[in-house]
Design an enzyme around this catalytic site. Structure first.
Site, PDB file in Angstrom:
ATOM      1  N   ARG B  50       0.727  -1.169   0.015  1.00 40.43           N
ATOM      2  CA  ARG B  50       0.077   0.049  -0.162  1.00 40.43           C
ATOM      3  C   ARG B  50       0.932   1.185   0.082  1.00 40.43           C
ATOM      4  O   ARG B  50       1.924   1.252   0.390  1.00 40.43           O
ATOM      5  CB  ARG B  50      -0.824   0.091   1.287  1.00 40.43           C
ATOM      6  CG  ARG B  50      -1.488  -0.989   1.760  1.00 40.43           C
ATOM      7  CD  ARG B  50      -2.052  -0.845   2.969  1.00 40.43           C
ATOM      8  NE  ARG B  50      -2.364  -2.152   3.622  1.00 40.43           N
ATOM      9  CZ  ARG B  50      -3.007  -2.374   4.822  1.00 40.43           C
ATOM     10  NH1 ARG B  50      -2.959  -1.380   5.535  1.00 40.43           N
ATOM     11  NH2 ARG B  50      -3.485  -3.368   5.145  1.00 40.43           N
ATOM     12  N   ASP B  52       0.144   5.362   1.555  1.00 40.91           N
ATOM     13  CA  ASP B  52      -0.810   6.215   2.169  1.00 40.91           C
ATOM     14  C   ASP B  52      -1.425   7.304   1.536  1.00 40.91           C
ATOM     15  O   ASP B  52      -0.987   7.710   0.416  1.00 40.91           O
ATOM     16  CB  ASP B  52      -0.397   6.590   3.710  1.00 40.91           C
ATOM     17  CG  ASP B  52       0.176   5.467   4.567  1.00 40.91           C
ATOM     18  OD1 ASP B  52      -0.777   4.385   4.755  1.00 40.91           O
ATOM     19  OD2 ASP B  52       1.037   5.313   5.132  1.00 40.91           O
ATOM     20  N   TYR B 110      12.343   3.922  -1.974  1.00 38.09           N
ATOM     21  CA  TYR B 110      11.166   5.064  -1.810  1.00 38.09           C
ATOM     22  C   TYR B 110      12.089   6.576  -2.003  1.00 38.09           C
ATOM     23  O   TYR B 110      13.571   6.383  -1.471  1.00 38.09           O
ATOM     24  CB  TYR B 110      10.511   5.075  -0.273  1.00 38.09           C
ATOM     25  CG  TYR B 110       9.427   4.292  -0.143  1.00 38.09           C
ATOM     26  CD1 TYR B 110       8.092   4.739  -0.508  1.00 38.09           C
ATOM     27  CD2 TYR B 110       9.577   2.847   0.106  1.00 38.09           C
ATOM     28  CE1 TYR B 110       6.917   3.971  -0.546  1.00 38.09           C
ATOM     29  CE2 TYR B 110       8.343   2.192   0.383  1.00 38.09           C
ATOM     30  CZ  TYR B 110       6.912   2.786  -0.253  1.00 38.09           C
ATOM     31  OH  TYR B 110       6.016   1.910   0.060  1.00 38.09           O
ATOM     32  N   ARG B 199       8.532   7.766   6.350  1.00 38.31           N
ATOM     33  CA  ARG B 199       8.086   9.255   6.644  1.00 38.31           C
ATOM     34  C   ARG B 199       8.687   9.351   8.223  1.00 38.31           C
ATOM     35  O   ARG B 199       9.222  10.871   8.355  1.00 38.31           O
ATOM     36  CB  ARG B 199       6.722   9.502   6.605  1.00 38.31           C
ATOM     37  CG  ARG B 199       6.169   9.687   5.129  1.00 38.31           C
ATOM     38  CD  ARG B 199       4.712   9.350   5.289  1.00 38.31           C
ATOM     39  NE  ARG B 199       3.961  10.506   5.910  1.00 38.31           N
ATOM     40  CZ  ARG B 199       2.805  10.279   6.062  1.00 38.31           C
ATOM     41  NH1 ARG B 199       1.818   9.564   5.460  1.00 38.31           N
ATOM     42  NH2 ARG B 199       2.136  11.279   6.641  1.00 38.31           N
TER      43      ARG B 199
END
Lengths: 246, 246
Positions: B50, B52, B110, B199
């Site tokens: 997933r 967000d 990422y 994050r």
């Protein structure tokens, strides 16, 4: 006291720069914020010029008058606190009372961004997703024909009543991103631009890049002084008012 | 027949990747389009993982099954015609029936983009507008402490029930844009990531860059295996799932 400010905006969610009743506009939002700062006494701003719906600005410039002399950094801070997150005031100074942000413009630079390869949804509102290979050297030759003082009637809105279509393009260039050759930026520096002029020039350049129009045809297209002689109008999303010079 | 696709999305206007009733999600939009192509017989997709709400993807990957063998370029074309303009399918191939887009992941990358200088409204949804000078060499030292196999419990959602918090960060690096030193991109390549892990790592790195936390403190923060030992969670807008490796 006359104030002069530089501001950026993301044009995606605005019906253009110019104030319109019931429409969300950049001028409308800034005047609303300034009027609030001015104790609800109406403030008007005068920008270097309009931009159309969907067109962005890195360094748009405008002046406005306030009776009071305000601390410039506090004014900038207050204004940015009141403005929506798609407009940002980069700087404010004071200027002479006879300075005019539109009449005193000496030159403006517009840039237009194109992606030649694929479709990138992340930048769909910020770079024209053309997804076509173009003949870049031919486009560069066409840009050279656009430089100089010309009547640009072939590149503005048809039927627009205007006496003077003569403008000077000081520099017209095309750059490829060294890290991504499929990212092309066209820059036009000129003493002024007619409505839709940059987008119509970019539209013609794309047709040159596709081989539909020869670079040398640009000379004839300019000479015809007729919008129907030129090409398509490139979409607003790729266009940025990059800077204004006084 | 099992199909495998690579797709990009602008996460700004989605309630995240995962399908939710009444919410606009990436999975929901793609399954709706595939179900239409499949003659309204429901199709489920299985992504690498997933993302967000507000998180973007350049190369997210997923598999799905269809009874029919379809022409791949036609399938890609039909899918993109049906999808909204903030999702784009970059490519589709067929894969073995036992290939799984989540279970077979070997590594993911990422990236996180930060603007250190000013606020740019044009990129507000795509680059974190931090507007603070950071100690970059100290951040780079902190990144080195994050590399390797660690228990990353300090960097995931508090109270989340999970047995295994051990992940390997294969490479953690920071790059400054050569054309704009105030544009920083942090890249993390790892064998897997816990929820909010990137994050939370970026949030801690920002605190290191601000001088609130020393780079060498990262060792203790990892060792504590406690979310409260770590720092802030950086906003979703700067985060991109850059690539998935099998």
């Amino acid at each position: 006291m006359r104030y002069f400010m530089t501001f950026s905006y993301d044009g995606s969610n605005f019906s253009g720069y110019q104030k319109q009743i019931k429409e969300r506009t950049i001028q409308g939002e800034i005047e609303k914020a300034l009027t609030k700062i001015n104790g609800e006494i109406s403030v008007s701003i005068h920008a270097s010029g309009r931009t159309d719906a969907g067109v962005h600005a890195y360094n748009q410039k405008a002046h406005f008058d306030l009776d009071k002399e305000l601390d410039l950094s506090k004014l900038k801070y207050s204004l940015n606190s009141l403005l929506p997150d798609d407009i940002y005031v980069r700087g404010i100074t004071t200027v002479a009372d006879d300075f005019h942000a539109r009449f005193n413009v000496k030159a403006k630079e517009y840039i237009y961004k194109i992606n030649l390869d694929g479709y990138n949804p992340i930048e769909r509102n910020y770079v024209y997703q053309l997804n076509k290979r173009l003949d870049i050297p031919e486009m560069e030759r066409a840009l050279k024909y656009l430089e100089g003082k010309h009547n640009f009637k072939s590149f503005t809105k048809p039927n627009e009543e205007k006496d003077d279509y003569v403008r000077t393009i000081i520099q017209a260039k095309l750059e490829r991103d060294p890290k991504n050759v499929n990212r092309v930026t066209i820059s036009l520096l000129g003493d002024g631009f007619l409505r839709y002029m940059v987008r119509n020039i970019v539209g013609l350049l794309i047709e040159v890049g596709e081989g539909k129009v020869k670079s040398s045809d640009v000379i004839d297209i300019i000479a015809k002084e007729d919008r129907t002689a030129s090409g398509i109008c490139a979409p607003a999303c790729g266009l940025y008012l990059n800077d204004v010079y006084y």
